[in-house]
Design an enzyme around this catalytic site. Structure first.
Site, PDB file in Angstrom:
ATOM      1  CB  CYS A  74      93.541  52.521  -0.288  1.00  0.00           C
ATOM      2  SG  CYS A  74      92.469  51.131  -0.724  1.00  0.00           S
ATOM      3  CB  CYS A 132      86.633  51.426   3.516  1.00  0.00           C
ATOM      4  SG  CYS A 132      86.715  50.028   2.371  1.00  0.00           S
ATOM      5  CD  GLU A 135     100.269  52.734   7.366  1.00  0.00           C
ATOM      6  OE1 GLU A 135     100.012  53.896   7.056  1.00  0.00           O
ATOM      7  OE2 GLU A 135      99.758  52.134   8.310  1.00  0.00           O
ATOM      8  N   GLY A 164      96.218  49.780   1.002  1.00  0.00           N
ATOM      9  CA  GLY A 164      96.029  49.332  -0.376  1.00  0.00           C
ATOM     10  C   GLY A 164      95.135  48.122  -0.508  1.00  0.00           C
ATOM     11  CB  CYS A 222      94.709  50.467   7.862  1.00  0.00           C
ATOM     12  SG  CYS A 222      94.087  48.982   8.579  1.00  0.00           S
ATOM     13  CB  SER A 234      93.250  41.463   3.896  1.00  0.00           C
ATOM     14  OG  SER A 234      91.999  41.945   4.314  1.00  0.00           O
ATOM     15  CG  ASN A 277      92.984  50.214  15.619  1.00  0.00           C
ATOM     16  OD1 ASN A 277      93.302  50.351  16.784  1.00  0.00           O
ATOM     17  ND2 ASN A 277      93.273  49.140  14.909  1.00  0.00           N
ATOM     18  CB  SER A 288      87.435  43.675   4.253  1.00  0.00           C
ATOM     19  OG  SER A 288      88.799  43.541   4.563  1.00  0.00           O
ATOM     20  CG  LEU A 289      81.195  40.243   4.507  1.00  0.00           C
ATOM     21  CD1 LEU A 289      81.652  40.123   3.068  1.00  0.00           C
ATOM     22  CD2 LEU A 289      80.669  38.909   5.012  1.00  0.00           C
ATOM     23  CG  HIS A 290      84.405  45.527   7.360  1.00  0.00           C
ATOM     24  ND1 HIS A 290      85.074  44.600   8.127  1.00  0.00           N
ATOM     25  CD2 HIS A 290      85.372  46.131   6.611  1.00  0.00           C
ATOM     26  CE1 HIS A 290      86.366  44.649   7.859  1.00  0.00           C
ATOM     27  NE2 HIS A 290      86.582  45.555   6.942  1.00  0.00           N
ATOM     28  CB  CYS A 341      89.896  52.462   5.920  1.00  0.00           C
ATOM     29  SG  CYS A 341      91.591  51.958   5.625  1.00  0.00           S
ATOM     30  CB  CYS A 383     100.759  44.254   8.879  1.00  0.00           C
ATOM     31  SG  CYS A 383      99.374  45.039   8.055  1.00  0.00           S
TER      32      CYS A 383
HETATM   33  N1  SAH Z   1      92.101  46.493   1.045  1.00  0.00           N
HETATM   34  C1  SAH Z   1      92.223  45.273   1.763  1.00  0.00           C
HETATM   35  C2  SAH Z   1      93.410  45.177   2.676  1.00  0.00           C
HETATM   36  C3  SAH Z   1      93.830  46.353   3.487  1.00  0.00           C
HETATM   37  S1  SAH Z   1      92.865  46.827   4.876  1.00  0.00           S
HETATM   38  C4  SAH Z   1      90.951  44.973   2.509  1.00  0.00           C
HETATM   39  O1  SAH Z   1      90.012  45.755   2.430  1.00  0.00           O
HETATM   40  O2  SAH Z   1      90.844  43.915   3.109  1.00  0.00           O
HETATM   41  C5  SAH Z   1      93.090  45.547   6.058  1.00  0.00           C
HETATM   42  C6  SAH Z   1      91.930  45.404   7.020  1.00  0.00           C
HETATM   43  O3  SAH Z   1      91.889  46.474   7.982  1.00  0.00           O
HETATM   44  C7  SAH Z   1      90.590  45.414   6.336  1.00  0.00           C
HETATM   45  O4  SAH Z   1      89.754  44.443   6.882  1.00  0.00           O
HETATM   46  C8  SAH Z   1      90.105  46.801   6.678  1.00  0.00           C
HETATM   47  O5  SAH Z   1      88.732  46.919   6.535  1.00  0.00           O
HETATM   48  C9  SAH Z   1      90.579  46.957   8.090  1.00  0.00           C
HETATM   49  N2  SAH Z   1      90.541  48.325   8.617  1.00  0.00           N
HETATM   50  C10 SAH Z   1      90.582  49.491   7.952  1.00  0.00           C
HETATM   51  N3  SAH Z   1      90.487  50.545   8.781  1.00  0.00           N
HETATM   52  C11 SAH Z   1      90.385  50.051  10.025  1.00  0.00           C
HETATM   53  C12 SAH Z   1      90.245  50.630  11.323  1.00  0.00           C
HETATM   54  N4  SAH Z   1      90.217  51.943  11.490  1.00  0.00           N
HETATM   55  N5  SAH Z   1      90.172  49.788  12.373  1.00  0.00           N
HETATM   56  C13 SAH Z   1      90.220  48.456  12.215  1.00  0.00           C
HETATM   57  N6  SAH Z   1      90.354  47.850  11.021  1.00  0.00           N
HETATM   58  C14 SAH Z   1      90.417  48.626   9.934  1.00  0.00           C
END
Ligand code: SAH
Length: 343
Positions: free
Chosen positions: A110, A114, A90, A159, A332, A191, A290, A214-216, A117, A103
């Site tokens: 992947c 996470c 996508e 990915g 994503c 990212s 999301n 991506s820290l979160h 995701c 994007c």
């Molecule tokens: N693997 C890489 C890039 C792809 S994900 C990474 O981890 O950065 C791109 C971004 O979208 C990341 O910050 C990821 O954590 C975030 N993401 C994943 N699922 C999401 C969701 N449901 N809502 C918002 N952001 C999300």
């Protein structure tokens, strides 16, 4: 399966075509056609005999558009591309005042797993080649009627780019070259969830993109609850690697932080985040989750505002990233997962 010509860089294409005919210039024409998304039959300045040989032995490597959804809210276009071997990936084209941001995906699915995701739900189908990555941008460009619509690229689709390191680096060098779409590194964001060794290797490549981490989570404990990679690398190691990338490239880092209700949106995480990134030249992007995965919901607007305020009290300036395409499964992996799930 036929070999994809789009997987070959210009020098490799030259070698490949020299195996077929002794013509030192043809590769430039074919390469240029491939970057435009032309089919073999559309390569009008290539002799018919060569076109036939190419058709029999290779695929162009282009991606078809399997599904296209246009958001009524903000014009965001969500694409599902069908790669030359039938694999679905996508991409999302987001129109901003300053140009279009695309994007793209770097893997089909992947492996990073996470918890919040959707890309992780079906695991990884396969790595994308550099040709598969280029194919997405070529398809979007073609879909816009030939005018280049992609001003900026964010490698934030499905990915983990550093889990597919060689192809990612090949793609970046190719897309940046004059023979291809000539998109500047400064217009590209990559990212990563923070594969530290790969981040350091990338630092040495001399590719000055915007690196987004991506820290979160403000601390390892929180991060470990939602991101398996946090069990391998401590936040401090990831931030140190980001610092080395900044020192080498001078490109400011972006810290991404998806706020998830009751998981990582408390004051302690804000304070810990401020401590963790102290001294790093970065911007913090706060992202509202999301919804897609069960058990995870976005923080309320109030909590989001409080988190940003807590950061600001700790001298961290954060911006809230706008959600785009919420009516077209913008986030994503959501649409791809829904489509794969239907089969
Ligand atoms: N693997 C890489 C890039 C792809 S994900 C990474 O981890 O950065 C791109 C971004 O979208 C990341 O910050 C990821 O954590 C975030 N993401 C994943 N699922 C999401 C969701 N449901 N809502 C918002 N952001 C999300």
């Amino acid at each position: 399966m036929k070999r994809s010509l789009l997987d070959l860089d210009i020098n490799e294409l030259k070698e490949e075509l020299l195996k077929i005919e002794n013509n030192k210039f043809r590769y430039k024409q074919v390469y240029s056609w491939l970057q435009k998304g032309a089919s073999f039959d559309e390569m009008t300045n290539i002799p018919k005999s060569l076109v036939e040989i190419l058709k029999d032995n290779y695929s162009t490597g282009h991606a078809g558009i399997h599904t296209k959804l246009v958001s009524e809210i903000d014009g965001t276009i969500k694409y599902i591309f069908e790669l030359h071997d039938g694999v679905l990936v996508e991409g999302v084209l987001m129109p901003y005042d300053y140009g279009n941001t695309f994007c793209m995906s770097t893997q089909a699915g992947c492996s990073m797993a996470c918890a919040f995701c959707s890309s992780a739900l079906d695991g990884k189908t396969r790595d994308l080649t550099d040709g598969d990555m280029l194919a997405q941008i070529i398809a979007v460009t073609k879909d816009a009627g030939g005018e280049r619509p992609v001003n900026n690229i964010v490698m934030m689709g499905s990915g983990e780019p550093f889990d597919n390191y060689e192809n990612t680096v090949r793609f970046l060098r190719r897309i940046n070259s004059e023979n291809s779409l000539n998109i500047g590194f400064r217009s590209i964001s990559l990212s990563t969830c923070g594969l530290v060794e790969k981040m350091d290797r990338f630092t040495e490549e001399n590719i000055p993109v915007t690196m987004c981490i991506s820290l979160h989570g403000g601390n390892d404990e929180t991060r470990q609850k939602i991101m398996p990679i946090a069990n391998k690398y401590a936040i401090a190691q990831t931030i140190d690697a980001a610092r080395r990338y900044f020192n080498k490239t001078g490109r400011r880092i972006i810290i991404e932080y998806v706020l998830i209700d009751g998981v990582n949106d408390d004051r302690k995480n804000a304070e810990d985040l401020a401590k963790a990134i102290k001294g790093l030249n970065c911007n913090v992007n706060i992202i509202r989750l999301n919804e897609g995965r069960e058990g995870f919901s976005p923080s309320s607007r109030n909590k989001t505002a409080e988190f940003i305020k807590a950061l600001s009290e700790n001298k961290v300036k954060a911006i809230l990233r706008r959600n785009m395409g919420s009516d077209v499964n913008g986030a994503c992996g959501q649409l791809r997962h829904n489509i794969i799930g239907e089969d």
